[in-house]
Write a protein that holds these residues in place. Structure first.
Motif, PDB file in Angstrom:
ATOM      1  N   MET A 118     -51.006  51.701   1.747  1.00  0.00           N
ATOM      2  CA  MET A 118     -50.684  50.272   2.465  1.00  0.00           C
ATOM      3  C   MET A 118     -51.085  50.297   3.838  1.00  0.00           C
ATOM      4  O   MET A 118     -51.010  51.357   4.346  1.00  0.00           O
ATOM      5  CB  MET A 118     -49.176  50.092   2.289  1.00  0.00           C
ATOM      6  CG  MET A 118     -48.335  49.693   0.846  1.00  0.00           C
ATOM      7  SD  MET A 118     -48.833  48.086   0.624  1.00  0.00           S
ATOM      8  CE  MET A 118     -47.794  47.948  -0.740  1.00  0.00           C
ATOM      9  N   ILE A 119     -51.624  49.183   4.072  1.00  0.00           N
ATOM     10  CA  ILE A 119     -52.047  48.832   5.343  1.00  0.00           C
ATOM     11  C   ILE A 119     -51.394  47.741   6.181  1.00  0.00           C
ATOM     12  O   ILE A 119     -51.180  46.852   5.307  1.00  0.00           O
ATOM     13  CB  ILE A 119     -53.464  48.594   5.414  1.00  0.00           C
ATOM     14  CG1 ILE A 119     -54.509  49.635   4.706  1.00  0.00           C
ATOM     15  CG2 ILE A 119     -54.019  48.093   6.968  1.00  0.00           C
ATOM     16  CD1 ILE A 119     -55.914  49.260   4.590  1.00  0.00           C
ATOM     17  N   GLU A 120     -50.717  48.040   7.156  1.00  0.00           N
ATOM     18  CA  GLU A 120     -49.901  47.158   7.653  1.00  0.00           C
ATOM     19  C   GLU A 120     -50.759  46.374   8.968  1.00  0.00           C
ATOM     20  O   GLU A 120     -51.192  47.225   9.804  1.00  0.00           O
ATOM     21  CB  GLU A 120     -48.619  47.603   8.277  1.00  0.00           C
ATOM     22  CG  GLU A 120     -47.617  46.788   8.801  1.00  0.00           C
ATOM     23  CD  GLU A 120     -46.115  47.204   8.963  1.00  0.00           C
ATOM     24  OE1 GLU A 120     -45.842  47.282  10.151  1.00  0.00           O
ATOM     25  OE2 GLU A 120     -45.651  47.710   8.087  1.00  0.00           O
ATOM     26  N   LEU A 121     -50.373  45.101   8.862  1.00  0.00           N
ATOM     27  CA  LEU A 121     -51.010  44.322  10.094  1.00  0.00           C
ATOM     28  C   LEU A 121     -50.262  43.136  10.403  1.00  0.00           C
ATOM     29  O   LEU A 121     -49.453  42.926   9.482  1.00  0.00           O
ATOM     30  CB  LEU A 121     -52.430  44.216   9.946  1.00  0.00           C
ATOM     31  CG  LEU A 121     -53.031  43.301   9.017  1.00  0.00           C
ATOM     32  CD1 LEU A 121     -54.333  42.612   9.173  1.00  0.00           C
ATOM     33  CD2 LEU A 121     -53.167  44.155   7.562  1.00  0.00           C
ATOM     34  N   THR A 122     -50.259  42.541  11.469  1.00  0.00           N
ATOM     35  CA  THR A 122     -49.591  41.320  11.724  1.00  0.00           C
ATOM     36  C   THR A 122     -50.664  40.143  11.525  1.00  0.00           C
ATOM     37  O   THR A 122     -51.575  40.267  12.331  1.00  0.00           O
ATOM     38  CB  THR A 122     -49.035  41.142  13.163  1.00  0.00           C
ATOM     39  OG1 THR A 122     -47.877  42.344  13.085  1.00  0.00           O
ATOM     40  CG2 THR A 122     -48.143  39.858  13.203  1.00  0.00           C
ATOM     41  N   VAL A 123     -50.425  39.156  10.605  1.00  0.00           N
ATOM     42  CA  VAL A 123     -51.300  37.989  10.660  1.00  0.00           C
ATOM     43  C   VAL A 123     -50.563  36.863  10.934  1.00  0.00           C
ATOM     44  O   VAL A 123     -49.424  36.569  10.158  1.00  0.00           O
ATOM     45  CB  VAL A 123     -51.587  38.044   8.974  1.00  0.00           C
ATOM     46  CG1 VAL A 123     -52.831  36.760   8.848  1.00  0.00           C
ATOM     47  CG2 VAL A 123     -52.586  39.327   8.872  1.00  0.00           C
TER      48      VAL A 123
ATOM     49  N   SER B  18     -52.970  42.618  15.667  1.00  0.00           N
ATOM     50  CA  SER B  18     -52.534  41.248  15.456  1.00  0.00           C
ATOM     51  C   SER B  18     -53.677  40.386  15.122  1.00  0.00           C
ATOM     52  O   SER B  18     -54.820  40.391  15.839  1.00  0.00           O
ATOM     53  CB  SER B  18     -51.791  40.656  16.542  1.00  0.00           C
ATOM     54  OG  SER B  18     -51.492  39.347  16.353  1.00  0.00           O
ATOM     55  N   VAL B  19     -53.930  39.748  13.944  1.00  0.00           N
ATOM     56  CA  VAL B  19     -54.637  38.912  13.533  1.00  0.00           C
ATOM     57  C   VAL B  19     -54.134  37.308  13.596  1.00  0.00           C
ATOM     58  O   VAL B  19     -53.392  37.064  13.129  1.00  0.00           O
ATOM     59  CB  VAL B  19     -55.317  39.117  12.183  1.00  0.00           C
ATOM     60  CG1 VAL B  19     -56.375  38.058  11.773  1.00  0.00           C
ATOM     61  CG2 VAL B  19     -55.547  40.619  11.912  1.00  0.00           C
ATOM     62  N   VAL B  20     -55.068  36.295  14.119  1.00  0.00           N
ATOM     63  CA  VAL B  20     -54.843  35.137  14.264  1.00  0.00           C
ATOM     64  C   VAL B  20     -55.735  34.155  13.701  1.00  0.00           C
ATOM     65  O   VAL B  20     -57.105  34.495  13.889  1.00  0.00           O
ATOM     66  CB  VAL B  20     -54.237  34.654  15.657  1.00  0.00           C
ATOM     67  CG1 VAL B  20     -54.035  33.109  15.668  1.00  0.00           C
ATOM     68  CG2 VAL B  20     -53.061  35.449  16.314  1.00  0.00           C
ATOM     69  N   THR B  21     -55.543  33.308  12.744  1.00  0.00           N
ATOM     70  CA  THR B  21     -56.313  32.236  12.105  1.00  0.00           C
ATOM     71  C   THR B  21     -55.807  30.992  12.716  1.00  0.00           C
ATOM     72  O   THR B  21     -55.008  31.047  13.434  1.00  0.00           O
ATOM     73  CB  THR B  21     -56.441  32.453  10.644  1.00  0.00           C
ATOM     74  OG1 THR B  21     -54.961  31.981  10.220  1.00  0.00           O
ATOM     75  CG2 THR B  21     -56.692  33.831  10.208  1.00  0.00           C
TER      76      THR B  21
END
Length: 154
Positions: A1-6, A69-72
């Protein structure tokens, strides 16, 4: 599992670490604003922000993003009041619209780095985001308008 904030939400994805972020966003998380354009980071249609920097998601491996942290476009706070989005509408930037989310995410990053950019700075930073419709003069005008609005708010 890969955890990131989207878009402000902690997410876990069960994918191979070298899967491009673009496919994780679109296929695993259902976030469709980043578009597939070229797959080799040359067109900018897939641009998102990773820890505040504009990045081509087609060439960013999700395994390298653990804890980031990824922001779209979907994750922009207060969209109705966002100066870049308002300027995009006021200057009627989009024609076909395919490249616009990448253009917008790149423009937001540009204004974070250079609050009052010159035409030359805009051309340089935005040069990796291609628009087949050729709306570059409107993009430049919208960036200047968003810059002025952001400076007036300070």
């Amino acid at each position: 599992m890969i955890e990131l904030t989207v878009n402000g939400i902690k997410r876990q994805v069960d994918v191979v670490p070298d899967m491009p972020l673009l496919w994780v966003l679109r296929d695993e998380l259902g976030i469709t604003s980043p578009k597939y354009g070229c797959g080799v980071a040359q067109c900018g249609a897939c641009t998102v922000q990773i820890d505040g920097a504009a990045v081509r998601s087609c060439q960013s491996h999700v395994g390298d993003l653990s804890g980031k942290s990824v922001v779209t476009l979907e994750g922009l706070g207060n969209k109705d009041q966002h100066p870049v989005l308002q300027a995009w509408i006021e200057h009627q930037v989009p024609q076909c619209g395919y490249c616009q989310t990448g253009q917008i995410m790149q423009a937001i990053s540009l204004l974070e780095l250079i609050p009052r950019p010159t035409d030359e700075q805009i051309n340089e930073v935005m040069s990796g985001n291609l628009c087949r419709c050729g709306t570059y003069p409107r993009i430049r005008a919208a960036i200047h308008a968003a810059s002025a609005k952001k400076m007036a708010e300070k």
